[in-house]
Design a protein around this motif. Structure first.
Motif, PDB file in Angstrom:
ATOM      1  N   VAL A 187      -3.620   4.259  -3.634  1.00  0.00           N
ATOM      2  CA  VAL A 187      -2.768   3.705  -2.576  1.00  0.00           C
ATOM      3  C   VAL A 187      -1.355   3.488  -3.103  1.00  0.00           C
ATOM      4  O   VAL A 187      -0.365   3.863  -2.454  1.00  0.00           O
ATOM      5  N   LEU A 188      -1.241   2.884  -4.283  1.00  0.00           N
ATOM      6  CA  LEU A 188       0.080   2.645  -4.870  1.00  0.00           C
ATOM      7  C   LEU A 188       0.782   3.952  -5.219  1.00  0.00           C
ATOM      8  O   LEU A 188       2.012   4.059  -5.083  1.00  0.00           O
ATOM      9  N   THR A 189       0.018   4.947  -5.648  1.00  0.00           N
ATOM     10  CA  THR A 189       0.618   6.239  -5.971  1.00  0.00           C
ATOM     11  C   THR A 189       1.207   6.891  -4.731  1.00  0.00           C
ATOM     12  O   THR A 189       2.328   7.431  -4.765  1.00  0.00           O
ATOM     13  N   ARG A 190       0.481   6.828  -3.628  1.00  0.00           N
ATOM     14  CA  ARG A 190       0.994   7.392  -2.376  1.00  0.00           C
ATOM     15  C   ARG A 190       2.246   6.642  -1.915  1.00  0.00           C
ATOM     16  O   ARG A 190       3.224   7.259  -1.479  1.00  0.00           O
ATOM     17  N   VAL A 191       2.222   5.327  -2.041  1.00  0.00           N
ATOM     18  CA  VAL A 191       3.382   4.528  -1.643  1.00  0.00           C
ATOM     19  C   VAL A 191       4.573   4.834  -2.546  1.00  0.00           C
ATOM     20  O   VAL A 191       5.720   4.931  -2.082  1.00  0.00           O
ATOM     21  N   ALA A 192       4.325   4.979  -3.859  1.00  0.00           N
ATOM     22  CA  ALA A 192       5.416   5.264  -4.804  1.00  0.00           C
ATOM     23  C   ALA A 192       6.090   6.593  -4.505  1.00  0.00           C
ATOM     24  O   ALA A 192       7.291   6.756  -4.732  1.00  0.00           O
ATOM     25  N   VAL A 193       5.339   7.547  -3.981  1.00  0.00           N
ATOM     26  CA  VAL A 193       5.902   8.865  -3.675  1.00  0.00           C
ATOM     27  C   VAL A 193       6.614   8.863  -2.331  1.00  0.00           C
ATOM     28  O   VAL A 193       7.717   9.400  -2.196  1.00  0.00           O
ATOM     29  N   ARG A 194       6.004   8.250  -1.329  1.00  0.00           N
ATOM     30  CA  ARG A 194       6.537   8.344   0.035  1.00  0.00           C
ATOM     31  C   ARG A 194       7.526   7.215   0.362  1.00  0.00           C
ATOM     32  O   ARG A 194       8.613   7.478   0.881  1.00  0.00           O
ATOM     33  N   THR A 195       7.128   5.989   0.114  1.00  0.00           N
ATOM     34  CA  THR A 195       7.970   4.833   0.467  1.00  0.00           C
ATOM     35  C   THR A 195       8.009   3.866  -0.702  1.00  0.00           C
ATOM     36  O   THR A 195       7.350   2.815  -0.679  1.00  0.00           O
ATOM     37  N   PRO A 196       8.750   4.183  -1.756  1.00  0.00           N
ATOM     38  CA  PRO A 196       8.746   3.331  -2.966  1.00  0.00           C
ATOM     39  C   PRO A 196       9.234   1.908  -2.706  1.00  0.00           C
ATOM     40  O   PRO A 196       8.896   1.002  -3.465  1.00  0.00           O
ATOM     41  N   ARG A 197      10.016   1.698  -1.637  1.00  0.00           N
ATOM     42  CA  ARG A 197      10.488   0.346  -1.368  1.00  0.00           C
ATOM     43  C   ARG A 197       9.358  -0.600  -0.967  1.00  0.00           C
ATOM     44  O   ARG A 197       9.522  -1.822  -1.045  1.00  0.00           O
ATOM     45  N   ARG A 198       8.238  -0.044  -0.538  1.00  0.00           N
ATOM     46  CA  ARG A 198       7.104  -0.888  -0.116  1.00  0.00           C
ATOM     47  C   ARG A 198       6.205  -1.274  -1.286  1.00  0.00           C
ATOM     48  O   ARG A 198       5.193  -1.939  -1.090  1.00  0.00           O
ATOM     49  N   LEU A 199       6.549  -0.848  -2.498  1.00  0.00           N
ATOM     50  CA  LEU A 199       5.744  -1.232  -3.658  1.00  0.00           C
ATOM     51  C   LEU A 199       5.738  -2.746  -3.846  1.00  0.00           C
ATOM     52  O   LEU A 199       4.725  -3.325  -4.246  1.00  0.00           O
ATOM     53  N   SER A 200       6.859  -3.386  -3.560  1.00  0.00           N
ATOM     54  CA  SER A 200       6.924  -4.849  -3.696  1.00  0.00           C
ATOM     55  C   SER A 200       5.928  -5.519  -2.766  1.00  0.00           C
ATOM     56  O   SER A 200       5.219  -6.450  -3.162  1.00  0.00           O
ATOM     57  N   PHE A 201       5.884  -5.040  -1.526  1.00  0.00           N
ATOM     58  CA  PHE A 201       4.954  -5.617  -0.549  1.00  0.00           C
ATOM     59  C   PHE A 201       3.504  -5.418  -0.996  1.00  0.00           C
ATOM     60  O   PHE A 201       2.701  -6.359  -0.958  1.00  0.00           O
ATOM     61  N   HIS A 202       3.166  -4.211  -1.442  1.00  0.00           N
ATOM     62  CA  HIS A 202       1.783  -3.931  -1.840  1.00  0.00           C
ATOM     63  C   HIS A 202       1.394  -4.702  -3.097  1.00  0.00           C
ATOM     64  O   HIS A 202       0.246  -5.154  -3.213  1.00  0.00           O
ATOM     65  N   LEU A 203       2.317  -4.851  -4.037  1.00  0.00           N
ATOM     66  CA  LEU A 203       2.010  -5.638  -5.232  1.00  0.00           C
ATOM     67  C   LEU A 203       1.778  -7.094  -4.858  1.00  0.00           C
ATOM     68  O   LEU A 203       0.836  -7.736  -5.349  1.00  0.00           O
ATOM     69  N   HIS A 255       1.264   2.930 -13.634  1.00  0.00           N
ATOM     70  CA  HIS A 255       0.511   4.185 -13.570  1.00  0.00           C
ATOM     71  C   HIS A 255       0.827   4.944 -12.283  1.00  0.00           C
ATOM     72  O   HIS A 255       0.812   6.183 -12.282  1.00  0.00           O
ATOM     73  N   ALA A 256       1.092   4.225 -11.196  1.00  0.00           N
ATOM     74  CA  ALA A 256       1.471   4.898  -9.955  1.00  0.00           C
ATOM     75  C   ALA A 256       2.794   5.643 -10.112  1.00  0.00           C
ATOM     76  O   ALA A 256       3.035   6.648  -9.432  1.00  0.00           O
ATOM     77  N   ARG A 257       3.647   5.155 -11.006  1.00  0.00           N
ATOM     78  CA  ARG A 257       4.920   5.823 -11.300  1.00  0.00           C
ATOM     79  C   ARG A 257       4.790   6.766 -12.488  1.00  0.00           C
ATOM     80  O   ARG A 257       5.787   7.204 -13.055  1.00  0.00           O
ATOM     81  N   HIS A 258       3.553   7.077 -12.880  1.00  0.00           N
ATOM     82  CA  HIS A 258       3.253   8.013 -13.973  1.00  0.00           C
ATOM     83  C   HIS A 258       3.839   7.541 -15.302  1.00  0.00           C
ATOM     84  O   HIS A 258       4.241   8.350 -16.147  1.00  0.00           O
ATOM     85  N   ASP A 259       3.885   6.254 -15.486  1.00  0.00           N
ATOM     86  CA  ASP A 259       4.390   5.673 -16.730  1.00  0.00           C
ATOM     87  C   ASP A 259       3.216   5.020 -17.461  1.00  0.00           C
ATOM     88  O   ASP A 259       2.700   3.995 -17.035  1.00  0.00           O
ATOM     89  N   THR A 260       2.782   5.639 -18.534  1.00  0.00           N
ATOM     90  CA  THR A 260       1.681   5.083 -19.328  1.00  0.00           C
ATOM     91  C   THR A 260       2.152   4.567 -20.684  1.00  0.00           C
ATOM     92  O   THR A 260       1.358   3.957 -21.406  1.00  0.00           O
ATOM     93  N   ILE A 261       3.404   4.823 -21.015  1.00  0.00           N
ATOM     94  CA  ILE A 261       3.908   4.448 -22.341  1.00  0.00           C
ATOM     95  C   ILE A 261       4.274   2.971 -22.401  1.00  0.00           C
ATOM     96  O   ILE A 261       3.873   2.249 -23.329  1.00  0.00           O
ATOM     97  N   ILE A 262       5.058   2.498 -21.424  1.00  0.00           N
ATOM     98  CA  ILE A 262       5.507   1.102 -21.457  1.00  0.00           C
ATOM     99  C   ILE A 262       4.334   0.122 -21.416  1.00  0.00           C
ATOM    100  O   ILE A 262       4.302  -0.835 -22.215  1.00  0.00           O
ATOM    101  N   PRO A 263       3.332   0.296 -20.528  1.00  0.00           N
ATOM    102  CA  PRO A 263       2.188  -0.632 -20.578  1.00  0.00           C
ATOM    103  C   PRO A 263       1.464  -0.604 -21.919  1.00  0.00           C
ATOM    104  O   PRO A 263       0.981  -1.648 -22.380  1.00  0.00           O
ATOM    105  N   THR A 264       1.417   0.564 -22.552  1.00  0.00           N
ATOM    106  CA  THR A 264       0.765   0.651 -23.862  1.00  0.00           C
ATOM    107  C   THR A 264       1.556  -0.118 -24.912  1.00  0.00           C
ATOM    108  O   THR A 264       0.973  -0.841 -25.738  1.00  0.00           O
ATOM    109  N   ILE A 265       2.872   0.018 -24.892  1.00  0.00           N
ATOM    110  CA  ILE A 265       3.708  -0.715 -25.849  1.00  0.00           C
ATOM    111  C   ILE A 265       3.565  -2.224 -25.635  1.00  0.00           C
ATOM    112  O   ILE A 265       3.430  -2.999 -26.597  1.00  0.00           O
ATOM    113  N   VAL A 266       3.588  -2.653 -24.371  1.00  0.00           N
ATOM    114  CA  VAL A 266       3.430  -4.083 -24.071  1.00  0.00           C
ATOM    115  C   VAL A 266       2.057  -4.571 -24.531  1.00  0.00           C
ATOM    116  O   VAL A 266       1.932  -5.675 -25.101  1.00  0.00           O
ATOM    117  N   THR A 267       1.041  -3.760 -24.311  1.00  0.00           N
ATOM    118  CA  THR A 267      -0.314  -4.142 -24.724  1.00  0.00           C
ATOM    119  C   THR A 267      -0.405  -4.306 -26.238  1.00  0.00           C
ATOM    120  O   THR A 267      -0.962  -5.293 -26.736  1.00  0.00           O
TER     121      THR A 267
END
Length: 316
Positions: free
Chosen positions: A91-107, A175-187
């Motif tokens: 769901v977040l991946t679809r929102v990130a591609v089509r309507t990224p401004r709604r990511l705040s609402f979904h989060l 992950h919805a924004r295809h970013d797996t590096i930053i969460p790994t570094i934070v972890t």
């Protein structure tokens, strides 16, 4: 049998021909993104493993106490939160591609669901910890004193459950924004912080310091992940409204728990007067406590709209 069923279903939909070069290249690209996810999504298990290593230097039985406590904490995280995060990712991946401004609402709405689920879990673990350990686990090798310590550890560990769950949801944004590096570094960074806190707190606080270090590290991780999605993807949530929502959920959960606890004391008193000690002091107590917990959960669900605990993902 399960493997054979999977093979049969695969044969009906896909072909067994050798993959093409483009398919192999795409698989390699996916694996490069997948490997960091192993570290990111296994962060809690990694911290728990580190805690158990430190606990092995404490008096005998500390590792077992830590293991039992962590097993109870995994229940809401593994049953509800992991499933919700898995379903939420596409769901977040679809929102990130089509309507990224709604990511705040979904989060924001996803975090409301997480709080709605985890807050009553925290209350339940705080109330049922000692009865669970004292009736189900006390034996020649597990004393009442150890049951009391395990219940205290569970209360401390339960305080971090909302943060453990929130981290899974915030990571889904990355992950919805295809970013797996930053969460790994934070972890990895917060895992190092957990290790350092373990070294500092194990001396003065013992096993309680290990649990407290894990909770503090996960809280820091939540803050860092929030700052990251805000700075990188301009994802913002109304913090004050989320705190008020959490307070309403806590109020409803405490009211339902209070009514259930009052009913439990009356039922137990009646059973003691009747001499039915098996149902009042031993594991038979769960034959009526579990239905009582189910009734409290139904009341909590029924009161969510009256208390203003509405959420988009709950159909409100």
């Amino acid at each position: 049998a399960t493997a054979a069923l999977h093979v049969w279903m695969y044969s009906r939909v896909y072909s067994w021909r050798m993959p093409t070069g483009s398919a192999i290249a795409e698989t390699i690209r996916i694996l490069k993104k997948f490997l960091p996810c192993i570290i990111t999504l296994g962060a809690l298990e990694l911290n728990i493993f580190i805690d158990q290593i430190f606990a092995s230097y404490l008096p005998a039985g500390s590792v077992s106490l830590l293991y039992y406590t962590q097993a109870f904490v995994r229940l809401p995280l593994g049953i509800v939160v992991a499933a919700f995060a898995t379903v939420l990712l596409p769901v977040l991946t679809r929102v990130a591609v089509r309507t990224p401004r709604r990511l705040s609402f979904h989060l924001y709405e996803a975090l409301k669901v997480v709080l709605w689920v985890t807050i009553p879990s925290v209350v339940a673990m705080g109330i049922l910890g000692y009865p669970a350990f004292s009736t189900l686990m006390v034996s020649e090798r597990f004393s009442l004193e150890q049951a009391s310590r395990a219940a205290q550890l569970l209360c401390l560990f339960a305080c971090g459950v909302p943060f453990f769950a929130a981290n899974r949801i915030i990571i889904a944004i990355y992950h919805a924004r295809h970013d797996t590096i930053i969460p790994t570094i934070v972890t990895l960074a917060t895992t190092m912080i957990n290790t350092l806190l373990n070294m500092m707190l194990i001396g003065p606080l013992g096993i309680y310091g290990l649990v407290g270090a894990t909770v503090v590290a996960e809280m820091l991780k939540t803050g860092i992940l929030f700052a990251g999605v805000h700075r990188l993807y301009h994802v913002m949530i109304p913090g004050n409204r989320l705190i008020h929502y959490a307070a309403r959920c806590a109020g409803v959960a405490l009211c339902c728990a209070g009514m259930a606890l009052g009913a439990a004391y009356m039922i137990r008193g009646f059973l003691v007067l009747r001499g039915a000690l098996f149902f009042a002091e031993r594991w038979g107590i769960w034959l009526w406590i579990m239905p009582l917990c189910g009734a409290a959960a139904l009341a909590y669900y029924g009161l969510r709209r009256i208390a203003g605990c509405r959420s988009y993902f709950l159909g409100d």
